[in-house]
Design an enzyme around this catalytic site. Sequence first.
Site, short mmCIF file in Angstrom:
data_model
loop_
_atom_site.label_atom_id
_atom_site.label_comp_id
_atom_site.label_asym_id
_atom_site.label_seq_id
_atom_site.Cartn_x
_atom_site.Cartn_y
_atom_site.Cartn_z
N CYS A 42 -45.67 -14.16 16.90
CA CYS A 42 -46.72 -15.16 16.96
C CYS A 42 -47.28 -15.28 18.37
CB CYS A 42 -46.18 -16.52 16.51
SG CYS A 42 -45.79 -16.61 14.75
N CYS A 124 -50.14 -14.86 13.41
CA CYS A 124 -49.70 -16.25 13.40
C CYS A 124 -49.84 -16.86 14.79
CB CYS A 124 -48.27 -16.37 12.90
SG CYS A 124 -47.05 -15.42 13.83
#
Length: 225
Positions: A42, A124
Amino acid sequence: REKNCKEIWKAFKNSFISKDPCSITEEDYLPLMKLTNQTVPCHQTLFWSKIPTLARQLFQDQRKVFSLEDLLLGSITGGLTWCGSRGTSEMNYQSCPDWRKDCSNNPVSVFWKTASKKFAADACGEVLALLNGSIPEPFDRNSIFGSVEILNLNSKAVHLLQAWVIHDAGDSSFPRDSCLSSSINDLKSIITERNIRFTCQKEYRLARKVFPAHGPHLPSCQILM
């Protein structure tokens, strides 16, 4: 996790060998997608549009962000054009259909659309997009970034898209308020409608880039003119 290169090569060839080069589908490439699956952490996903060379230059020595081309799936083609044809198991690197002149469902176009769709869907946290501010429209709805990647971002996983509109330091022909241009406003509208926050940073010139050694999410950029 180690990858089986022979199986990957076989899956790649099976995607288009002995098939009509104008009738390739996303499903043809799904076995390859599964074999080459990689996860980008992420806050480390990088998208780019119409600025491939700079995208590599900015981050080639920094493993803080990763573009599709940095992953196994994006690197196996090596910038090649390829296709097959009915009735033969031979690969063709020379006379494949052009997506503009011939057909859009050709092996190369479908490959990049399918790979880009998966790459975006897996993103993400905060994501970064490099856009070319030295052309009239930094954001193009018809590009892979505009027509595939941003439409497949998972709004439950991605909470911010940060656009960097980058200008050539010696180019004074385009306004320096690129973040207020109609094309960037178009991008902002698409992103915010998908419940993802949007920010835009202008004036990242082609100069000497210094990235801090540590940072919580995306690397910040200090320009030394």
